[in-house]
Motif scaffolding. Structure first.
Motif, short mmCIF file in Angstrom:
data_model
loop_
_atom_site.label_atom_id
_atom_site.label_comp_id
_atom_site.label_asym_id
_atom_site.label_seq_id
_atom_site.Cartn_x
_atom_site.Cartn_y
_atom_site.Cartn_z
N VAL A 3 0.83 -1.20 0.00
CA VAL A 3 0.00 0.00 0.00
C VAL A 3 0.87 1.26 0.00
O VAL A 3 0.45 2.30 -0.48
CB VAL A 3 -1.00 -0.02 1.18
N ASP A 4 2.10 1.14 0.48
CA ASP A 4 2.99 2.30 0.46
C ASP A 4 3.21 2.79 -0.97
O ASP A 4 3.23 4.00 -1.22
CB ASP A 4 4.32 1.99 1.14
N GLU A 5 3.32 1.87 -1.93
CA GLU A 5 3.49 2.27 -3.33
C GLU A 5 2.24 2.97 -3.86
O GLU A 5 2.34 3.95 -4.60
CB GLU A 5 3.81 1.05 -4.18
N ILE B 260 -0.67 8.07 -5.22
CA ILE B 260 -1.81 8.95 -4.97
C ILE B 260 -1.33 10.31 -4.46
O ILE B 260 -1.85 11.35 -4.86
CB ILE B 260 -2.81 8.30 -4.00
N ALA B 261 -0.33 10.31 -3.60
CA ALA B 261 0.20 11.58 -3.08
C ALA B 261 0.78 12.42 -4.22
O ALA B 261 0.65 13.65 -4.22
CB ALA B 261 1.26 11.31 -2.01
N ALA C 242 -4.61 3.48 1.32
CA ALA C 242 -3.61 4.51 1.04
C ALA C 242 -4.14 5.90 1.40
O ALA C 242 -3.45 6.69 2.05
CB ALA C 242 -3.21 4.46 -0.43
N VAL C 243 -5.36 6.21 1.00
CA VAL C 243 -5.95 7.51 1.30
C VAL C 243 -6.12 7.68 2.80
O VAL C 243 -5.86 8.75 3.36
CB VAL C 243 -7.29 7.72 0.55
N GLY D 89 1.76 11.78 3.89
CA GLY D 89 0.66 12.74 3.82
C GLY D 89 0.96 14.09 4.44
O GLY D 89 0.14 14.99 4.38
N ALA D 90 2.15 14.24 5.01
CA ALA D 90 2.47 15.47 5.75
C ALA D 90 2.39 16.73 4.89
O ALA D 90 2.06 17.80 5.39
CB ALA D 90 3.85 15.34 6.38
N ASN D 91 2.67 16.62 3.62
CA ASN D 91 2.72 17.80 2.76
C ASN D 91 1.51 17.96 1.85
O ASN D 91 1.54 18.77 0.93
CB ASN D 91 4.00 17.78 1.92
#
Length: 96
Positions: A25-27, A32-33, A63-64, A81-83
């Motif tokens: 899911v990291d990929e 998505i990011a 992922a979302v 997701g920090a940015n």
């Protein structure tokens, strides 16, 4: 997903953690990011006994969820997701 110990009663956070570790899911989250969530690839869900169950799109939803929940992301050791801009977070609000 039963092969990974996931049952209908497994908590959502545990399902996401398993997907993150076992199903890359990291990929999906990185994609998505960087590029956003593609509206032409909707999640497919079914209502089973009053509960919405994802039939297609579990990794995208996971992922979302990771991208929009800082505490969950921290547990998984990521800051992907920090940015994300407030605009992007707003678009994904319905997937929370």
């Amino acid at each position: 997903m039963v092969g990974y110990g996931i049952q209908p009663t497994t908590a959502e956070e545990e399902v996401i953690k398993t997907l993150w570790v076992e199903m890359a899911v990291d990929e999906v989250a990185m994609s998505i990011a960087a590029s956003g969530f593609w509206p032409h690839e909707p999640l497919i869900v079914a209502n089973e006994d009053g509960k919405w169950v994802v039939i297609e799109g579990n990794r995208r939803l996971a992922a979302v969820r990771v991208l929009t929940h800082a505490a969950l992301a921290a547990e998984l050791g990521t800051n992907l997701g920090a940015n994300l801009s407030p605009e992007v977070r707003g678009r994904w609000k319905s997937y929370r």
